[in-house]
Design a protein around this motif. Structure first.
Motif, PDB file in Angstrom:
ATOM      1  N   SER A  40       0.911  -1.238  -0.111  1.00 54.45           N
ATOM      2  CA  SER A  40       0.180   0.073  -0.125  1.00 54.45           C
ATOM      3  C   SER A  40       0.860   1.392   0.032  1.00 54.45           C
ATOM      4  O   SER A  40       0.658   2.226  -0.616  1.00 54.45           O
ATOM      5  N   PHE A  41       1.720   1.160   0.707  1.00 54.47           N
ATOM      6  CA  PHE A  41       2.824   2.436   0.873  1.00 54.47           C
ATOM      7  C   PHE A  41       3.344   2.593  -0.452  1.00 54.47           C
ATOM      8  O   PHE A  41       3.465   3.946  -1.037  1.00 54.47           O
ATOM      9  N   SER A  42       3.795   1.488  -1.319  1.00 57.79           N
ATOM     10  CA  SER A  42       4.510   1.654  -2.743  1.00 57.79           C
ATOM     11  C   SER A  42       3.307   2.483  -3.555  1.00 57.79           C
ATOM     12  O   SER A  42       3.435   3.190  -4.448  1.00 57.79           O
ATOM     13  N   VAL A  43       2.130   1.811  -3.464  1.00 55.24           N
ATOM     14  CA  VAL A  43       0.760   2.365  -4.283  1.00 55.24           C
ATOM     15  C   VAL A  43       0.660   3.674  -4.192  1.00 55.24           C
ATOM     16  O   VAL A  43       0.732   4.522  -5.094  1.00 55.24           O
ATOM     17  N   VAL A  44       0.570   4.223  -2.846  1.00 55.91           N
ATOM     18  CA  VAL A  44       0.180   5.585  -2.507  1.00 55.91           C
ATOM     19  C   VAL A  44       1.636   6.535  -3.130  1.00 55.91           C
ATOM     20  O   VAL A  44       1.338   7.407  -3.847  1.00 55.91           O
ATOM     21  N   LEU A  45       2.799   5.869  -3.007  1.00 53.52           N
ATOM     22  CA  LEU A  45       3.920   6.827  -3.414  1.00 53.52           C
ATOM     23  C   LEU A  45       3.815   6.972  -4.970  1.00 53.52           C
ATOM     24  O   LEU A  45       4.134   8.058  -5.576  1.00 53.52           O
ATOM     25  N   TYR A  46       3.477   5.898  -5.694  1.00 54.05           N
ATOM     26  CA  TYR A  46       3.309   5.704  -7.174  1.00 54.05           C
ATOM     27  C   TYR A  46       2.331   6.732  -7.466  1.00 54.05           C
ATOM     28  O   TYR A  46       2.431   7.546  -8.436  1.00 54.05           O
TER      29      TYR A  46
END
Length: 87
Positions: A40-46
């Protein structure tokens, strides 16, 4: 995302220990939830980058640089233990 899978792999096979006590508790309680949080952190940053909505304040930019440095260090550590395991 690479960090999530490498960390999960290392923890699952007892090659590494999770240094973040909160995430260690999450992993011990539910490894799938651990992966969900990390991904989820990766998706939000993306999404921030994709939609060009990254805040421009000095504080946020400093936090982004600090987070990038920590993730780079974490990936270097992951690569080193992968090499050690494979050798």
């Amino acid at each position: 995302m690479v960090d999530a899978f490498l960390t999960h792999f290392g923890l699952k096979h007892s090659y590494i220990n999770e240094l973040n006590p909160i995430m260690e508790g999450v992993y011990n309680a539910n490894p799938l939830f651990f992966l969900f949080i990390k991904l989820s952190f990766s998706v939000v940053l993306y999404l921030f980058v994709l939609y060009k909505k990254v805040p421009r304040s000095a504080l946020i930019m400093g936090l982004i640089l600090l987070a990038s440095a920590f993730y780079s260090l974490a990936l270097a550590v992951h690569l080193s233990w992968i090499i050690l395991v494979l050798v």
